[in-house]
Enzyme design. Structure first.
Site, mmCIF file in Angstrom:
data_model
loop_
_atom_site.group_PDB
_atom_site.id
_atom_site.type_symbol
_atom_site.label_atom_id
_atom_site.label_comp_id
_atom_site.label_asym_id
_atom_site.label_seq_id
_atom_site.Cartn_x
_atom_site.Cartn_y
_atom_site.Cartn_z
ATOM 1 N N SER A 129 0.825 -1.209 0.000
ATOM 2 C CA SER A 129 0.000 0.000 0.000
ATOM 3 C C SER A 129 0.856 1.254 0.000
ATOM 4 C CB SER A 129 -0.866 -0.014 1.266
ATOM 5 O OG SER A 129 -1.432 1.253 1.485
ATOM 6 N N TYR A 154 -1.884 -0.191 10.236
ATOM 7 C CA TYR A 154 -2.110 -0.774 8.901
ATOM 8 C C TYR A 154 -0.829 -0.672 8.069
ATOM 9 C CZ TYR A 154 -3.768 -1.034 4.047
ATOM 10 O OH TYR A 154 -3.913 -1.346 2.718
HETATM 11 N N1 LIG Z 1 -8.579 -0.323 -2.193
HETATM 12 C C1 LIG Z 1 -7.492 0.435 -2.031
HETATM 13 O O1 LIG Z 1 -7.508 1.652 -2.280
HETATM 14 C C2 LIG Z 1 -6.204 -0.171 -1.545
HETATM 15 C C3 LIG Z 1 -5.094 0.687 -1.387
HETATM 16 C C4 LIG Z 1 -3.890 0.148 -0.939
HETATM 17 C C5 LIG Z 1 -3.788 -1.216 -0.688
HETATM 18 N N2 LIG Z 1 -4.894 -2.019 -0.839
HETATM 19 C C6 LIG Z 1 -4.737 -3.448 -0.555
HETATM 20 O O2 LIG Z 1 -5.304 -4.183 -1.633
HETATM 21 C C7 LIG Z 1 -5.863 -5.406 -1.143
HETATM 22 C C8 LIG Z 1 -7.312 -5.519 -1.550
HETATM 23 O O3 LIG Z 1 -8.024 -4.412 -0.993
HETATM 24 P P1 LIG Z 1 -9.562 -4.156 -1.256
HETATM 25 O O4 LIG Z 1 -9.758 -2.697 -1.354
HETATM 26 O O5 LIG Z 1 -10.049 -5.053 -2.333
HETATM 27 O O6 LIG Z 1 -10.146 -4.621 0.170
HETATM 28 P P2 LIG Z 1 -11.414 -5.532 0.526
HETATM 29 O O7 LIG Z 1 -11.599 -5.421 1.996
HETATM 30 O O8 LIG Z 1 -12.573 -5.191 -0.347
HETATM 31 O O9 LIG Z 1 -10.903 -6.988 0.138
HETATM 32 C C9 LIG Z 1 -10.178 -7.811 1.004
HETATM 33 C C10 LIG Z 1 -10.897 -9.141 1.113
HETATM 34 O O10 LIG Z 1 -10.116 -9.981 1.968
HETATM 35 C C11 LIG Z 1 -11.006 -10.716 2.771
HETATM 36 N N3 LIG Z 1 -10.299 -11.076 4.004
HETATM 37 C C12 LIG Z 1 -9.972 -10.262 5.048
HETATM 38 N N4 LIG Z 1 -9.346 -10.975 5.998
HETATM 39 C C13 LIG Z 1 -9.247 -12.248 5.546
HETATM 40 C C14 LIG Z 1 -8.712 -13.432 6.080
HETATM 41 N N5 LIG Z 1 -8.124 -13.465 7.292
HETATM 42 N N6 LIG Z 1 -8.798 -14.585 5.351
HETATM 43 C C15 LIG Z 1 -9.396 -14.580 4.128
HETATM 44 N N7 LIG Z 1 -9.926 -13.476 3.575
HETATM 45 C C16 LIG Z 1 -9.858 -12.321 4.276
HETATM 46 C C17 LIG Z 1 -12.182 -9.797 3.046
HETATM 47 O O11 LIG Z 1 -13.369 -10.531 3.367
HETATM 48 C C18 LIG Z 1 -12.296 -9.028 1.728
HETATM 49 O O12 LIG Z 1 -13.269 -9.615 0.885
HETATM 50 C C19 LIG Z 1 -5.640 -5.394 0.359
HETATM 51 O O13 LIG Z 1 -4.443 -6.094 0.646
HETATM 52 C C20 LIG Z 1 -5.465 -3.931 0.685
HETATM 53 O O14 LIG Z 1 -4.708 -3.735 1.855
HETATM 54 C C21 LIG Z 1 -6.096 -1.527 -1.262
#
Ligand SMILES: NC(=O)c1ccc[n+]([C@@H]2O[C@H](COP(=O)([O-])OP(=O)(O)OC[C@H]3O[C@@H](n4cnc5c(N)ncnc54)[C@H](O)[C@@H]3O)[C@@H](O)[C@H]2O)c1
Length: 327
Positions: A129, A154
């Site tokens: 991130s 985080y």
């Molecule tokens: N969306 C953004 O702007 C953004 C920015 C920087 C980094 N990220 C990273 O990208 C990735 C995806 O993010 P996103 O926005 O799709 O988030 P999201 O929360 O929509 O997706 C994450 C998914 O992981 C699942 N999850 C959480 N804990 C879990 C566990 N212990 N076991 C199995 N599944 C689990 C959740 O149910 C969820 O469906 C993450 O690693 C997040 O940190 C996202």
């Protein structure tokens, strides 16, 4: 050949899985469908993926090593693993810190241990991130910058993921790529993200909390551009001999920070209603500006984001209105 996608019911995991399935690639999705946000949104995403016959899904916790190894240990069909499951969100890490360490740190370790036990695995791609840049004030953020000033737990867990990946790639000859995502938005977005929160508030005529009096900028990146970048980095079509072990990190962002108030203005124009702004102080854990230097991913993968917020925001608003059946 299958791609294992963790967090497949999540915002980015769903969009990636759908893209891969539409290319005819077999996807195995895993997700624990936790209740951090509305599970019906996760289920709605899943029901779309489940209509594809090249999709297989397992509900499981990535930090539960017995279950994970029971399901996939020794699997000789998985050639690529994209690890997107995480406890996301900066602000919630002040409320429930333990879940960040369990999912993001223990989960990353378990996924890396699993990688050692997948005989045909060529590549692990995982989500980091822009939060790792924390309090840095040198812009744009470059992968060469020091990232040892996190301002949230985080961010700490994401930095820990990068360090664990670095050690494992060296210890076990794994090819691993970490992607530092910069604020992703678009259809099927998370309900705790600004695009969703602000759209809901504008439509329902409730106030939007604008932190730091709106004096913030973000490198908002449209989800299709992110998915295009992830697929390029996965390099799924390359033969095995071209895959060299090692760990690399890339920024993946729009390379064009937008002022928060401009972003809200584009939302107002797309929705056709004014926002009610409630100016508030800076939140703990937040950063003032994010801005991705994307030279490395451009050079190595020809990645080039194509979607300004003036194009991406109306697409998000269309999805939101359609999904919630708002006229
Ligand atoms: N969306 C953004 O702007 C953004 C920015 C920087 C980094 N990220 C990273 O990208 C990735 C995806 O993010 P996103 O926005 O799709 O988030 P999201 O929360 O929509 O997706 C994450 C998914 O992981 C699942 N999850 C959480 N804990 C879990 C566990 N212990 N076991 C199995 N599944 C689990 C959740 O149910 C969820 O469906 C993450 O690693 C997040 O940190 C996202």
């Amino acid at each position: 050949m299958s791609v294992l996608v963790t967090g497949a019911a999540g915002f980015i995991g769903f969009n990636l899985s759908l893209n891969l399935l539409n290319r005819g690639i077999e996807v195995i999705g895993i997700d624990n469908l936790n209740s951090y946000y509305d599970i019906s949104l996760k289920n709605a995403r899943l029901s779309i993926l489940r209509k594809k016959n090249n999709f297989d899904f397992h509900k499981c916790n990535i930090a539960d090593r017995d279950t994970l190894f029971g399901l996939f240990g020794g699997n000789d069909n998985i050639t690529c693993l994209v690890h997107l499951a995480a406890q996301a969100g900066v602000r919630y890490s002040l409320v429930n810190p333990y879940t960040y360490v369990e999912t993001n740190v223990m989960g990353q370790l378990t996924i890396l241990e699993l990688c050692k036990d997948l005989p045909k695995l060529q590549h692990l791609v995982y989500a980091s991130s822009s939060s790792v840049y924390g309090g840095n004030d040198k812009l744009p953020f470059s992968e060469d910058d020091r990232v040892d000033r996190p301002v949230s737990l985080y961010a700490v867990t994401k930095k820990a993921d990068e360090l664990i990946a670095e050690a494992y790639s060296q210890l076990y000859d794994l090819k691993i790529t970490g992607l530092r995502f910069f604020t992703v938005y678009g259809p099927w977005d998370r309900p705790d993200m600004s695009a969703y929160l602000f759209t809901k508030a504008i439509i329902e005529e409730t106030p939007i909390k604008v932190f730091n009096d709106g004096k913030m900028s973000r490198d908002f990146t449209y989800v299709d551009d992110i998915i295009d970048g992830v697929v390029r980095v996965m390099d799924i079509y390359s033969p095995k001999e071209k895959q060299n072990p090692g760990h690399k990190l890339y920024n993946i962002g729009n390379n064009k920070p937008e002022k928060l108030l401009r972003y809200i203005q584009v939302l107002e124009e797309s929705i056709g209603k004014p926002a009610i702004l409630e100016f508030s102080p800076m939140q703990p854990g937040d950063v003032l500006e994010t801005y991705a230097d994307i030279t490395s991913i451009q050079n190595d993968f020809d990645f080039s984001p194509r979607t300004p917020i003036e194009k991406g925001i109306p697409k998000f608003v269309d999805w939101y209105k359609n999904f919630y059946q708002i006229k």
